[in-house]
Scaffold this motif. Structure first.
Motif, PDB file in Angstrom:
ATOM      1  N   THR A  15       0.773  -1.239   0.000  1.00  0.00           N
ATOM      2  CA  THR A  15       0.000   0.000   0.000  1.00  0.00           C
ATOM      3  C   THR A  15       0.806   1.291   0.000  1.00  0.00           C
ATOM      4  O   THR A  15       0.260   2.340  -0.320  1.00  0.00           O
ATOM      5  N   HIS A  16       2.087   1.229   0.405  1.00  0.00           N
ATOM      6  CA  HIS A  16       2.880   2.446   0.581  1.00  0.00           C
ATOM      7  C   HIS A  16       4.308   2.294   0.075  1.00  0.00           C
ATOM      8  O   HIS A  16       4.823   1.187  -0.029  1.00  0.00           O
ATOM      9  N   VAL A  17       4.923   3.445  -0.151  1.00  0.00           N
ATOM     10  CA  VAL A  17       6.372   3.527  -0.335  1.00  0.00           C
ATOM     11  C   VAL A  17       6.907   4.254   0.897  1.00  0.00           C
ATOM     12  O   VAL A  17       6.253   5.167   1.428  1.00  0.00           O
ATOM     13  N   TYR A  18       8.064   3.818   1.376  1.00  0.00           N
ATOM     14  CA  TYR A  18       8.667   4.367   2.590  1.00  0.00           C
ATOM     15  C   TYR A  18      10.093   4.824   2.299  1.00  0.00           C
ATOM     16  O   TYR A  18      10.779   4.221   1.473  1.00  0.00           O
ATOM     17  N   ALA A  19      10.533   5.832   3.013  1.00  0.00           N
ATOM     18  CA  ALA A  19      11.926   6.273   2.959  1.00  0.00           C
ATOM     19  C   ALA A  19      12.351   6.630   4.374  1.00  0.00           C
ATOM     20  O   ALA A  19      11.578   7.215   5.138  1.00  0.00           O
ATOM     21  N   GLU A  20      13.586   6.264   4.704  1.00  0.00           N
ATOM     22  CA  GLU A  20      14.122   6.549   6.026  1.00  0.00           C
ATOM     23  C   GLU A  20      15.470   7.238   5.890  1.00  0.00           C
ATOM     24  O   GLU A  20      16.306   6.826   5.089  1.00  0.00           O
ATOM     25  N   TYR A  29       4.249   7.285   1.763  1.00  0.00           N
ATOM     26  CA  TYR A  29       3.292   7.849   0.820  1.00  0.00           C
ATOM     27  C   TYR A  29       2.424   6.721   0.320  1.00  0.00           C
ATOM     28  O   TYR A  29       2.935   5.677  -0.086  1.00  0.00           O
ATOM     29  N   ALA A  30       1.133   6.882   0.347  1.00  0.00           N
ATOM     30  CA  ALA A  30       0.201   5.837  -0.087  1.00  0.00           C
ATOM     31  C   ALA A  30       0.150   5.766  -1.608  1.00  0.00           C
ATOM     32  O   ALA A  30       0.021   6.791  -2.280  1.00  0.00           O
ATOM     33  N   PHE A  31       0.242   4.556  -2.145  1.00  0.00           N
ATOM     34  CA  PHE A  31       0.110   4.382  -3.587  1.00  0.00           C
ATOM     35  C   PHE A  31      -1.271   4.828  -4.071  1.00  0.00           C
ATOM     36  O   PHE A  31      -1.418   5.285  -5.199  1.00  0.00           O
ATOM     37  N   SER A  32      -2.269   4.730  -3.221  1.00  0.00           N
ATOM     38  CA  SER A  32      -3.631   5.113  -3.608  1.00  0.00           C
ATOM     39  C   SER A  32      -3.763   6.616  -3.874  1.00  0.00           C
ATOM     40  O   SER A  32      -4.748   7.051  -4.471  1.00  0.00           O
ATOM     41  N   ASP A  33      -2.766   7.407  -3.469  1.00  0.00           N
ATOM     42  CA  ASP A  33      -2.803   8.850  -3.694  1.00  0.00           C
ATOM     43  C   ASP A  33      -2.443   9.249  -5.121  1.00  0.00           C
ATOM     44  O   ASP A  33      -2.608  10.415  -5.491  1.00  0.00           O
ATOM     45  N   TRP A  34      -1.916   8.330  -5.921  1.00  0.00           N
ATOM     46  CA  TRP A  34      -1.560   8.602  -7.315  1.00  0.00           C
ATOM     47  C   TRP A  34      -2.346   7.676  -8.218  1.00  0.00           C
ATOM     48  O   TRP A  34      -2.458   6.475  -7.961  1.00  0.00           O
TER      49      TRP A  34
END
Length: 87
Positions: A15-20, A29-34
């Motif tokens: 469901t998401h991409v993450y960065a640390e 960031y949710a994939f559903s937002d794009w």
């Protein structure tokens, strides 16, 4: 002088991409937002590469800047911080 934060790790789940960052600050960031990523397959979402400034998905022609990701998560102020890939 702006603070430069460096990305140490990037990953995705269903469901998401993450960065640390190297100091442990984490944004998602949710994939559903794009539109493109919302309808992408898991395989397409996992097929990404990194540049100094962001994440790129060639199969779905989508890009996300690290700064945009951390700004949208209200983790940085554009006037005081920049975010780039750790080298």
């Amino acid at each position: 002088m702006p603070q430069t934060m460096q990305i140490a790790k990037v990953w995705v789940d269903n469901t998401h991409v993450y960065a640390e960052t190297t100091d442990g600050l984490r944004a998602s960031y949710a994939f559903s937002d794009w539109t493109r990523s919302a309808y992408a397959t898991d395989e397409q979402r996992r097929d990404f590469y990194l540049s100094c400034s962001g994440i790129h998905w060639p199969q779905i022609v989508e890009d996300l800047s690290f700064e945009g990701m951390f700004l949208d998560n209200h983790l940085i102020d554009s006037a005081t911080a920049t975010v780039s890939l750790y080298k």
